[in-house]
Design a protein around this motif. Sequence first.
Motif, PDB file in Angstrom:
ATOM      1  N   ASN A 112     135.203 133.898  22.971  1.00 55.59           N
ATOM      2  CA  ASN A 112     135.913 132.617  22.891  1.00 55.59           C
ATOM      3  C   ASN A 112     135.893 132.190  21.415  1.00 55.59           C
ATOM      4  O   ASN A 112     134.825 131.996  20.831  1.00 55.59           O
ATOM      5  CB  ASN A 112     135.164 131.608  23.784  1.00 55.59           C
ATOM      6  N   HIS A 113     137.065 132.044  20.821  1.00 59.07           N
ATOM      7  CA  HIS A 113     137.196 131.752  19.387  1.00 59.07           C
ATOM      8  C   HIS A 113     136.329 130.562  18.952  1.00 59.07           C
ATOM      9  O   HIS A 113     135.680 130.601  17.896  1.00 59.07           O
ATOM     10  CB  HIS A 113     138.671 131.479  19.080  1.00 59.07           C
ATOM     11  N   ILE A 114     136.326 129.522  19.758  1.00 59.73           N
ATOM     12  CA  ILE A 114     135.582 128.310  19.381  1.00 59.73           C
ATOM     13  C   ILE A 114     134.079 128.557  19.410  1.00 59.73           C
ATOM     14  O   ILE A 114     133.332 128.063  18.562  1.00 59.73           O
ATOM     15  CB  ILE A 114     135.990 127.143  20.315  1.00 59.73           C
ATOM     16  N   ALA A 137     134.668 121.015  14.122  1.00 56.57           N
ATOM     17  CA  ALA A 137     135.913 120.365  13.688  1.00 56.57           C
ATOM     18  C   ALA A 137     136.881 121.428  13.192  1.00 56.57           C
ATOM     19  O   ALA A 137     136.711 121.983  12.105  1.00 56.57           O
ATOM     20  CB  ALA A 137     135.630 119.338  12.592  1.00 56.57           C
ATOM     21  N   SER A 138     137.885 121.715  14.029  1.00 56.26           N
ATOM     22  CA  SER A 138     138.862 122.747  13.672  1.00 56.26           C
ATOM     23  C   SER A 138     140.266 122.194  13.856  1.00 56.26           C
ATOM     24  O   SER A 138     140.448 120.978  13.972  1.00 56.26           O
ATOM     25  CB  SER A 138     138.642 123.983  14.555  1.00 56.26           C
ATOM     26  N   GLY A 139     141.249 123.089  13.896  1.00 55.97           N
ATOM     27  CA  GLY A 139     142.625 122.647  14.072  1.00 55.97           C
ATOM     28  C   GLY A 139     142.896 122.177  15.497  1.00 55.97           C
ATOM     29  O   GLY A 139     143.786 121.364  15.738  1.00 55.97           O
ATOM     30  N   GLY A 271     137.362 124.931  10.712  1.00 57.47           N
ATOM     31  CA  GLY A 271     138.069 124.844   9.436  1.00 57.47           C
ATOM     32  C   GLY A 271     137.800 123.586   8.632  1.00 57.47           C
ATOM     33  O   GLY A 271     137.702 123.638   7.401  1.00 57.47           O
ATOM     34  N   VAL A 272     137.672 122.440   9.308  1.00 60.15           N
ATOM     35  CA  VAL A 272     137.499 121.171   8.595  1.00 60.15           C
ATOM     36  C   VAL A 272     136.143 121.124   7.880  1.00 60.15           C
ATOM     37  O   VAL A 272     135.975 120.403   6.893  1.00 60.15           O
ATOM     38  CB  VAL A 272     137.674 119.983   9.579  1.00 60.15           C
ATOM     39  N   ILE A 273     135.199 121.938   8.343  1.00 58.13           N
ATOM     40  CA  ILE A 273     133.857 121.954   7.730  1.00 58.13           C
ATOM     41  C   ILE A 273     133.914 122.621   6.337  1.00 58.13           C
ATOM     42  O   ILE A 273     132.965 122.566   5.570  1.00 58.13           O
ATOM     43  CB  ILE A 273     132.823 122.644   8.670  1.00 58.13           C
ATOM     44  N   ALA A 274     135.060 123.227   6.006  1.00 56.49           N
ATOM     45  CA  ALA A 274     135.239 123.771   4.645  1.00 56.49           C
ATOM     46  C   ALA A 274     135.475 122.643   3.643  1.00 56.49           C
ATOM     47  O   ALA A 274     135.442 122.865   2.430  1.00 56.49           O
ATOM     48  CB  ALA A 274     136.417 124.747   4.621  1.00 56.49           C
ATOM     49  N   ASN A 275     135.736 121.428   4.137  1.00 53.19           N
ATOM     50  CA  ASN A 275     136.047 120.304   3.251  1.00 53.19           C
ATOM     51  C   ASN A 275     134.839 119.889   2.398  1.00 53.19           C
ATOM     52  O   ASN A 275     133.764 119.593   2.932  1.00 53.19           O
ATOM     53  CB  ASN A 275     136.520 119.119   4.111  1.00 53.19           C
ATOM     54  N   ARG A 300     133.475 131.052   6.005  1.00 53.28           N
ATOM     55  CA  ARG A 300     133.158 131.289   7.418  1.00 53.28           C
ATOM     56  C   ARG A 300     133.289 130.032   8.274  1.00 53.28           C
ATOM     57  O   ARG A 300     132.823 129.975   9.402  1.00 53.28           O
ATOM     58  CB  ARG A 300     131.789 131.960   7.558  1.00 53.28           C
ATOM     59  N   CYS A 301     133.939 128.991   7.687  1.00 56.37           N
ATOM     60  CA  CYS A 301     134.298 127.807   8.480  1.00 56.37           C
ATOM     61  C   CYS A 301     135.722 127.990   8.989  1.00 56.37           C
ATOM     62  O   CYS A 301     136.009 127.786  10.169  1.00 56.37           O
ATOM     63  CB  CYS A 301     134.197 126.546   7.626  1.00 56.37           C
ATOM     64  N   THR A 302     136.619 128.388   8.083  1.00 61.59           N
ATOM     65  CA  THR A 302     137.979 128.720   8.514  1.00 61.59           C
ATOM     66  C   THR A 302     137.919 130.056   9.261  1.00 61.59           C
ATOM     67  O   THR A 302     136.880 130.722   9.264  1.00 61.59           O
ATOM     68  CB  THR A 302     138.925 128.804   7.292  1.00 61.59           C
ATOM     69  N   ASP A 303     139.034 130.449   9.877  1.00 67.34           N
ATOM     70  CA  ASP A 303     139.010 131.617  10.762  1.00 67.34           C
ATOM     71  C   ASP A 303     138.554 132.886  10.040  1.00 67.34           C
ATOM     72  O   ASP A 303     139.018 133.192   8.941  1.00 67.34           O
ATOM     73  CB  ASP A 303     140.396 131.824  11.382  1.00 67.34           C
TER      74      ASP A 303
HETATM   75  O1  KG4 Z   1     139.032 126.660  12.369  1.00 64.63           O
HETATM   76  P1  KG4 Z   1     140.386 126.803  11.802  1.00 64.63           P
HETATM   77  O2  KG4 Z   1     140.574 127.709  10.633  1.00 64.63           O
HETATM   78  O3  KG4 Z   1     141.393 127.231  12.905  1.00 64.63           O
HETATM   79  C1  KG4 Z   1     141.308 126.763  14.217  1.00 64.63           C
HETATM   80  O4  KG4 Z   1     140.552 127.380  15.000  1.00 64.63           O
HETATM   81  O5  KG4 Z   1     141.952 125.727  14.487  1.00 64.63           O
HETATM   82  O6  KG4 Z   1     140.829 125.328  11.421  1.00 64.63           O
HETATM   83  C2  KG4 Z   1     142.069 125.104  10.839  1.00 64.63           C
HETATM   84  C3  KG4 Z   1     142.148 123.635  10.491  1.00 64.63           C
HETATM   85  C4  KG4 Z   1     143.498 123.245   9.957  1.00 64.63           C
HETATM   86  O7  KG4 Z   1     143.923 122.080  10.626  1.00 64.63           O
HETATM   87  C5  KG4 Z   1     143.238 123.007   8.482  1.00 64.63           C
HETATM   88  O8  KG4 Z   1     144.093 122.044   7.900  1.00 64.63           O
HETATM   89  C6  KG4 Z   1     141.801 122.525   8.509  1.00 64.63           C
HETATM   90  O9  KG4 Z   1     141.175 123.309   9.477  1.00 64.63           O
HETATM   91  N1  KG4 Z   1     141.154 122.714   7.212  1.00 64.63           N
HETATM   92  C7  KG4 Z   1     140.669 121.698   6.457  1.00 64.63           C
HETATM   93  C8  KG4 Z   1     140.207 122.288   5.244  1.00 64.63           C
HETATM   94  N2  KG4 Z   1     140.401 123.631   5.315  1.00 64.63           N
HETATM   95  C9  KG4 Z   1     140.974 123.876   6.531  1.00 64.63           C
HETATM   96  N3  KG4 Z   1     140.616 120.384   6.689  1.00 64.63           N
HETATM   97  C10 KG4 Z   1     140.090 119.600   5.716  1.00 64.63           C
HETATM   98  N4  KG4 Z   1     139.661 120.074   4.530  1.00 64.63           N
HETATM   99  C11 KG4 Z   1     139.692 121.400   4.243  1.00 64.63           C
HETATM  100  N5  KG4 Z   1     139.257 121.864   3.085  1.00 64.63           N
END
Ligand code: KG4
Length: 336
Positions: A112-114, A137-139, A271-275, A300-303
């Motif tokens: 499961n991706h999440i 916190a992801s997309g 992905g949002v944890i890359a912020n 390793r926060c983004t996919d």
């Molecule tokens: O986890 P992810 O790569 O893919 C999913 O499983 O959804 O998350 C992608 C999301 C996108 O909405 C992207 O805009 C957000 O993560 N994201 C960020 C940052 N990098 C990626 N949001 C805020 N700040 C960032 N640096």
Amino acid sequence: MKEPLILGIESSCDETAAAVIRGRSLLSDEIISSAQLQARFGGVVPELASRAHTDAIGEVVPQALKAAGVSKEELSAVAVTYGAGLLGALLVGLSFAKGLAYSLHIPLIAVNHIRGHLAAAYLEDASLEPPFVTLLASGGHTAILYAKSETQFEILGGTLDDAAGEAFDKIARVLGLPYPGGPHVEALARGGNPSIPMPRMLKGAGGYNFSYSGLKTYIINYVHTAEQRGEEYSRADVACSFQHAALDILVQKTVEAAREKGTDTVTAGGGVIANGYLRESLSAMCAQAGLKLVLPAKKRCTDNAAMIAAEGLIQYRAGNFAPLSVNAAPSIPLKV
Ligand code: KG4
Ligand code: ZN
């Protein structure tokens, strides 16, 4: 006995990725992205994503094995994302993984991706052990979870409407920034101030739940009204004020949850944890509260496929293997 050697494969959205781990040690982490191609269309076009995965999968897997310095014959198992994600995209990785597992006579693990996003923290700190509180916190997801064990999670709260990443992507579009919005909003925010008052969202209310739709509507109205009236406004201040409002609440509620649960450890994923702003404020708040924070590296926060291999290891140890008939599942709940 040697730790299991696991190949992870990820193809749920626009990244074709493969990684190799031995136990919790990361040996390689390769990625071929079609995000730039997709950016031209303002989002991910499923058909293009499937084609890009088909082009890349046969390249990225040997690349990951080579970078890890292992041969495919040494692998203990193949772990692959089976959902959630785009159907055609998932099928490319899943079919490739099935062929590999079948030909090598090794187990196939359907991830499961999440759950992969949540497992990324184990690669960052090999000594990490539950229980802990996790901010996801992801997309597609935004939630606070309590990990009782590697395989058991309690969902403490989540978004009532949009996910945090989705809100970043929508605000980026309003500000004329490219897809995916998160990194562009972050970069723009660096030159701005959090000077625009924003709606309070569910601050101090709603338990560990979140709501992003009010914030999103407020910003869309703010920008459109200023544009219609021909008024000057600072795009950087909008980005910065949004970023503070969207992320402060995540940090506050995560630390509150850790306190309530009486755990001394916090992790995060998605992905949002890359912020950078989120990482800094979560680090500061955790340090203040005496909590240990395990943050996966930004990459390793983004996919990525390393996290899929990490969750694969957990399932491998639990003996949870998939039959070769396993199918892709475009939408699956967090708890499976
Ligand atoms: O986890 P992810 O790569 O893919 C999913 O499983 O959804 O998350 C992608 C999301 C996108 O909405 C992207 O805009 C957000 O993560 N994201 C960020 C940052 N990098 C990626 N949001 C805020 N700040 C960032 N640096
Ligand atoms: Zn993801």
